[in-house]
Design a protein around this motif. Sequence first.
Motif, PDB file in Angstrom:
ATOM      1  N   GLN A 183     -55.695  28.774  14.558  1.00  0.00           N
ATOM      2  CA  GLN A 183     -54.803  27.863  13.838  1.00  0.00           C
ATOM      3  C   GLN A 183     -55.440  26.485  13.882  1.00  0.00           C
ATOM      4  OE1 GLN A 183     -51.861  28.916  12.483  1.00  0.00           O
ATOM      5  NE2 GLN A 183     -51.231  26.971  11.631  1.00  0.00           N
ATOM      6  N   GLN A 185     -56.346  22.493  11.848  1.00  0.00           N
ATOM      7  CA  GLN A 185     -56.189  21.482  10.804  1.00  0.00           C
ATOM      8  C   GLN A 185     -57.465  21.489   9.977  1.00  0.00           C
ATOM      9  OE1 GLN A 185     -53.524  19.564  10.180  1.00  0.00           O
ATOM     10  NE2 GLN A 185     -52.333  20.366  11.898  1.00  0.00           N
ATOM     11  N   SER A 186     -57.335  21.808   8.712  1.00  0.00           N
ATOM     12  CA  SER A 186     -58.522  21.929   7.874  1.00  0.00           C
ATOM     13  C   SER A 186     -58.438  20.981   6.684  1.00  0.00           C
ATOM     14  CB  SER A 186     -58.680  23.373   7.373  1.00  0.00           C
ATOM     15  OG  SER A 186     -57.520  23.778   6.673  1.00  0.00           O
ATOM     16  N   HIS A 188     -59.437  20.410   2.761  1.00  0.00           N
ATOM     17  CA  HIS A 188     -59.711  21.224   1.579  1.00  0.00           C
ATOM     18  C   HIS A 188     -59.915  20.353   0.346  1.00  0.00           C
ATOM     19  CE1 HIS A 188     -58.709  25.055   3.492  1.00  0.00           C
ATOM     20  NE2 HIS A 188     -57.708  24.418   4.075  1.00  0.00           N
ATOM     21  N   THR A 200     -54.496  20.322   5.774  1.00  0.00           N
ATOM     22  CA  THR A 200     -53.398  21.270   6.000  1.00  0.00           C
ATOM     23  C   THR A 200     -53.631  22.034   7.289  1.00  0.00           C
ATOM     24  OG1 THR A 200     -54.532  22.999   4.722  1.00  0.00           O
ATOM     25  CG2 THR A 200     -52.979  21.584   3.534  1.00  0.00           C
ATOM     26  N   SER A 201     -52.554  22.626   7.810  1.00  0.00           N
ATOM     27  CA  SER A 201     -52.651  23.513   8.967  1.00  0.00           C
ATOM     28  C   SER A 201     -52.796  24.935   8.451  1.00  0.00           C
ATOM     29  CB  SER A 201     -51.404  23.385   9.843  1.00  0.00           C
ATOM     30  OG  SER A 201     -51.495  24.258  10.955  1.00  0.00           O
ATOM     31  N   THR A 202     -53.879  25.588   8.832  1.00  0.00           N
ATOM     32  CA  THR A 202     -54.226  26.880   8.261  1.00  0.00           C
ATOM     33  C   THR A 202     -54.581  27.873   9.353  1.00  0.00           C
ATOM     34  OG1 THR A 202     -55.135  25.713   6.344  1.00  0.00           O
ATOM     35  CG2 THR A 202     -55.690  28.046   6.567  1.00  0.00           C
ATOM     36  N   SER A 203     -54.202  29.132   9.148  1.00  0.00           N
ATOM     37  CA  SER A 203     -54.601  30.212  10.048  1.00  0.00           C
ATOM     38  C   SER A 203     -55.826  30.907   9.465  1.00  0.00           C
ATOM     39  CB  SER A 203     -53.463  31.222  10.227  1.00  0.00           C
ATOM     40  OG  SER A 203     -52.387  30.648  10.928  1.00  0.00           O
ATOM     41  N   TYR A 204     -56.888  30.973  10.251  1.00  0.00           N
ATOM     42  CA  TYR A 204     -58.114  31.650   9.837  1.00  0.00           C
ATOM     43  C   TYR A 204     -58.203  32.987  10.576  1.00  0.00           C
ATOM     44  CZ  TYR A 204     -59.569  27.210   7.796  1.00  0.00           C
ATOM     45  OH  TYR A 204     -59.635  26.064   7.040  1.00  0.00           O
ATOM     46  N   ILE A 231     -59.911  32.459   3.038  1.00  0.00           N
ATOM     47  CA  ILE A 231     -58.451  32.330   2.997  1.00  0.00           C
ATOM     48  C   ILE A 231     -57.924  32.199   1.565  1.00  0.00           C
ATOM     49  CG2 ILE A 231     -58.309  31.324   5.296  1.00  0.00           C
ATOM     50  CD1 ILE A 231     -58.019  28.585   3.967  1.00  0.00           C
ATOM     51  N   ASN A 232     -58.806  31.898   0.605  1.00  0.00           N
ATOM     52  CA  ASN A 232     -58.362  31.734  -0.777  1.00  0.00           C
ATOM     53  C   ASN A 232     -58.188  33.072  -1.492  1.00  0.00           C
ATOM     54  OD1 ASN A 232     -58.380  28.813  -0.762  1.00  0.00           O
ATOM     55  ND2 ASN A 232     -60.618  28.941  -0.777  1.00  0.00           N
TER      56      ASN A 232
END
Length: 329
Positions: A183, A185-186, A188, A200-204, A231-232
């Motif tokens: 989890q 902060q990424s 984009h 955004t905060s993203t789950s990889y 993730i896209n």
Amino acid sequence: MYLVERYMKILKGYNKNPHRPEASIVERYIAVEAVEFCLDYMSKAKLVGIPKSRHEDRYEGKGTKGQKVKFILRKELLQAHLYILNNTEAVLVYISENQDFLKKNNPRMNEKSLVNEHNKTFLKWFKEKVFSDDSFSNTLKCLTNEPKYNVFTYTGYDINNFSFYTKSQDDNSTMQNSGVTLQAQSMHFSSRNDKNLVVTSTSYYGVIEDIWEISYGAFKVLVFKCKWVDINIGVRTDEMRFTMVDLSKVGHKDEPFIMANQATQVFYVKDPIDERWSVVLQDRSVHNFDDSTAQFWESLSFSTRMPTNNKEIEQDDVHATRNDHDEGI
């Protein structure tokens, strides 16, 4: 003398039978001594029940399989080094300072270009910053130097109460331990031509390809080199709100590394309807498995809700009744 008199008073309090005072005192004294002995013994005894997992308390980490020494190319090693710097708390203030410095000196530069310029120049800028002042800590001074090119690699490592394997080790194992999630902060950009940065905060989600123990001389940092799902196009949520991933959709190739202490283990179960997709499950139901022992816990999924079944439970005698003959029991 005072202590003796005080203890005699305690023994006198043990007398509950005036017709047999000595026996009453002795019986009470033995009972008290026995209880105290049991309490002392039990406080040091191990609990009876499910054996403690060998992975518990391994937060600091321990290599378990396939230790080797490997020479790493400079470009790949600096990639891991930059990630370590960007995720070390003591360095964060200098990252912000460098970003502010770049913005001030390049007022017309867009966010995307600033990020690229920061990644190119930070290592050199940070080293000059630290060595210009003797007040910096030894940790920061070690981080300014490039790590050693010879690193210890592992195919199995226990950390964060998990047992992690590389994908190659998984292929030769009865268990799946290479799945990992982060989890984060990424930053984009919606397209190649987009210049506006969105955080955004993203789950990889991905699998571990290599486990490296990078040495800075005074200390070492463990990192996982991962193959991440894009993730896209490779992550979606189905109608039951389960997280689904397509492991063949690989992305984020420029950022394969994470620090091992950031990792959370996940497991991928193929969708029986469409085997291109896998359901993401968290919290392993089997923590330890070998030829003699298997320990089981309940498995939790990433789904935020589960379907409920409101049908009444069928009774066994009704379910098993036959109606094709009239024979008795």
